[in-house]
Write a protein that holds these residues in place. Structure first.
Motif, short mmCIF file in Angstrom:
data_model
loop_
_atom_site.label_atom_id
_atom_site.label_comp_id
_atom_site.label_asym_id
_atom_site.label_seq_id
_atom_site.Cartn_x
_atom_site.Cartn_y
_atom_site.Cartn_z
N LEU A 196 -17.85 10.96 106.43
CA LEU A 196 -16.52 11.30 105.93
C LEU A 196 -15.51 10.46 106.70
CD1 LEU A 196 -15.14 13.14 103.88
CD2 LEU A 196 -14.73 14.76 105.75
N SER A 197 -14.62 9.81 105.98
CA SER A 197 -13.67 8.90 106.58
C SER A 197 -12.29 9.12 105.98
CB SER A 197 -14.12 7.46 106.32
OG SER A 197 -13.22 6.53 106.85
N CYS A 198 -11.25 9.14 106.84
CA CYS A 198 -9.90 9.20 106.29
C CYS A 198 -9.66 7.89 105.54
CB CYS A 198 -8.86 9.43 107.39
SG CYS A 198 -8.59 8.02 108.49
N THR A 199 -8.71 7.90 104.66
CA THR A 199 -8.42 6.73 103.85
C THR A 199 -8.08 5.51 104.72
OG1 THR A 199 -7.62 8.12 102.06
CG2 THR A 199 -6.94 5.84 102.00
N LEU A 200 -7.30 5.73 105.78
CA LEU A 200 -6.90 4.61 106.62
C LEU A 200 -8.08 3.98 107.35
CD1 LEU A 200 -3.53 6.01 108.03
CD2 LEU A 200 -3.87 4.38 106.15
N CYS A 201 -8.96 4.81 107.92
CA CYS A 201 -10.15 4.27 108.59
C CYS A 201 -11.06 3.56 107.59
CB CYS A 201 -10.93 5.37 109.31
SG CYS A 201 -10.21 5.88 110.89
N ASN A 202 -11.24 4.16 106.42
CA ASN A 202 -12.13 3.59 105.42
C ASN A 202 -11.61 2.24 104.93
OD1 ASN A 202 -14.50 3.64 103.92
ND2 ASN A 202 -13.57 4.71 102.22
N GLN A 203 -10.31 2.15 104.70
CA GLN A 203 -9.74 0.88 104.24
C GLN A 203 -9.83 -0.18 105.33
OE1 GLN A 203 -5.80 1.94 102.92
NE2 GLN A 203 -6.52 2.50 100.88
N ALA A 204 -9.58 0.20 106.58
CA ALA A 204 -9.64 -0.76 107.68
C ALA A 204 -11.06 -1.25 107.91
CB ALA A 204 -9.07 -0.14 108.96
N LYS A 205 -12.04 -0.35 107.76
CA LYS A 205 -13.44 -0.70 108.00
C LYS A 205 -13.98 -1.57 106.88
CE LYS A 205 -18.00 1.41 108.48
NZ LYS A 205 -18.54 1.15 107.15
N GLY A 206 -13.65 -1.24 105.65
CA GLY A 206 -14.17 -1.99 104.51
C GLY A 206 -15.68 -2.04 104.56
N SER A 207 -16.26 -3.21 104.41
CA SER A 207 -17.72 -3.35 104.44
C SER A 207 -18.21 -3.89 105.79
CB SER A 207 -18.18 -4.28 103.31
OG SER A 207 -17.65 -5.58 103.50
N ASP A 208 -17.31 -3.94 106.78
CA ASP A 208 -17.68 -4.47 108.10
C ASP A 208 -18.72 -3.58 108.79
OD1 ASP A 208 -15.93 -6.63 107.90
OD2 ASP A 208 -14.28 -5.53 108.84
N ILE A 209 -19.59 -4.21 109.55
CA ILE A 209 -20.59 -3.48 110.34
C ILE A 209 -20.54 -3.88 111.81
CG2 ILE A 209 -22.17 -3.03 108.42
CD1 ILE A 209 -23.83 -5.44 109.35
N ALA A 210 -19.71 -4.88 112.14
CA ALA A 210 -19.58 -5.36 113.51
C ALA A 210 -18.24 -6.06 113.68
CB ALA A 210 -20.72 -6.33 113.85
N SER A 211 -17.89 -6.31 114.95
CA SER A 211 -16.68 -7.06 115.24
C SER A 211 -16.83 -7.70 116.62
CB SER A 211 -15.46 -6.13 115.21
OG SER A 211 -14.26 -6.88 115.28
N ILE A 212 -15.84 -8.45 117.03
CA ILE A 212 -15.88 -9.12 118.33
C ILE A 212 -15.20 -8.25 119.36
CG2 ILE A 212 -15.14 -11.16 119.62
CD1 ILE A 212 -15.37 -12.70 116.95
N ASP A 213 -15.92 -7.95 120.43
CA ASP A 213 -15.40 -7.13 121.52
C ASP A 213 -14.32 -7.94 122.24
OD1 ASP A 213 -14.94 -5.78 123.93
OD2 ASP A 213 -17.04 -5.26 124.22
N PRO A 214 -13.09 -7.42 122.29
CA PRO A 214 -12.00 -8.17 122.93
C PRO A 214 -12.20 -8.36 124.44
CG PRO A 214 -11.29 -5.95 122.40
CD PRO A 214 -12.65 -6.13 121.79
#
Length: 141
Positions: free
Chosen positions: A57-75
């Motif tokens: 379950l995801s709020c709309t904002l988290c779901n839109q920001a995540k999209g289909s991503d499964i990873a990202s670059i650790d800052p």
């Protein structure tokens, strides 16, 4: 690729399991304007299936920001890091909420990339999370 239909019974299971809160930022569905969404943790385009184990379950904002991503670059390390997976990871091992501010603080690389990509510390959620924590309605998962 079109999204797969998620049966009502499976949607109910996801909502009940999450106790009606976003499994990423912890915001309850009752306090936001848009209904929370059922998220494919691993997007269908990456081979993710429409099964309980791959839905959150995801709020709309988290779901839109995540999209289909499964990873990202650790800052911090500049390494590629997987995003938080609500079925495989324990929330409290990767995040904690600062009661005074409602800010979600990362505890791991997974936490850092997930907070950054999903923008989990959006200003509109900080006060709400803080009030919910202080009143005992929100508990770190």
């Amino acid at each position: 690729m079109s999204k797969t239909y998620i049966p009502a019974s499976l949607r109910r299971l996801v909502v009940e399991r999450a106790q009606n809160c976003c499994e990423y930022c912890l915001i309850p569905q009752e306090i936001v304007l848009a209904t929370h969404q059922v998220d494919h943790i691993i997007a269908e385009k990456h081979g993710g299936e429409t099964v309980s184990e791959n839905l959150a379950l995801s709020c709309t904002l988290c779901n839109q920001a995540k999209g289909s991503d499964i990873a990202s670059i650790d800052p911090q390390t500049v390494d590629i890091e997987r995003l938080y997976h609500p079925r495989h990871h324990r929330w409290s091992e990767h995040f904690r909420v600062l009661e005074e501010s409602g800010m979600i603080e990362p505890l791991t690389g997974i936490g850092r990339v997930t907070i950054g990509l999903l923008q989990m510390n959006r200003a509109e959620y900080l006060m709400a999370r803080s009030i919910l924590l202080q009143s005992g309605f929100l508990v770190d998962s």
